[in-house]
Design a protein around this motif. Structure first.
Motif, short mmCIF file in Angstrom:
data_model
loop_
_atom_site.label_atom_id
_atom_site.label_comp_id
_atom_site.label_asym_id
_atom_site.label_seq_id
_atom_site.Cartn_x
_atom_site.Cartn_y
_atom_site.Cartn_z
N THR A 65 55.93 3.00 70.66
CA THR A 65 54.98 2.71 69.59
C THR A 65 55.72 2.79 68.26
N GLU A 69 51.28 1.37 66.85
CA GLU A 69 51.18 0.05 67.49
C GLU A 69 52.09 0.01 68.72
N THR A 71 54.72 -1.22 71.35
CA THR A 71 55.88 -2.08 71.13
C THR A 71 56.76 -2.15 72.36
N SER A 82 55.94 -6.18 68.52
CA SER A 82 54.58 -5.70 68.76
C SER A 82 54.06 -6.30 70.06
N LEU A 89 59.18 -6.49 64.47
CA LEU A 89 58.95 -5.44 63.49
C LEU A 89 60.25 -5.00 62.81
#
Length: 112
Positions: A65, A69, A71, A82, A89
């Motif tokens: 994460t 979020e 990942t 993501s 990212l």
């Protein structure tokens, strides 16, 4: 009425076959799809191709994460993507495709 290929759900595996924080690769309508299950039990499906190296390896990536979020980090050059939006990212690189995924009973289904 005509059914388009991308409107069809394809069973890729049983939910219990997905180990938390690990990925698997499935061929769906001619596309390699990386499917992941997180520790909270949510399932994600993204394209398996790493846009930086061109290799089909994201299913072997490191799941984690960033800022809450979910990942996946590419095992090649470690760019982080993501699992929700497909966005890179790390510095705004090329995004990966995200595919609809659902549970149907005990099976994981993907639409590609």
């Amino acid at each position: 009425m005509t059914t388009l290929l991308h409107d069809v759900w394809t069973t890729v595996c049983r939910y219990t076959d997905l180990l938390p924080e690990r990925g698997v690769c499935a061929l769906v309508n001619g596309s390699q799809i990386a499917v992941f299950r997180d520790f909270d039990g949510r399932v994600y499906a993204v394209g398996n191709r790493d846009p930086f190296s061109g290799a089909y390896i994201l299913s072997r990536g490191i799941v984690g994460t960033r800022g809450g979020e979910p990942t996946v980090a590419s095992p090649m050059h470690k760019q982080v993507f993501s699992l929700v939006s497909g966005a890179c990212l790390d510095g705004g690189g090329e995004a990966i495709p995200v595919h609809p995924v659902r549970l149907s009973g005990e099976h994981v289904e993907v639409r590609a």
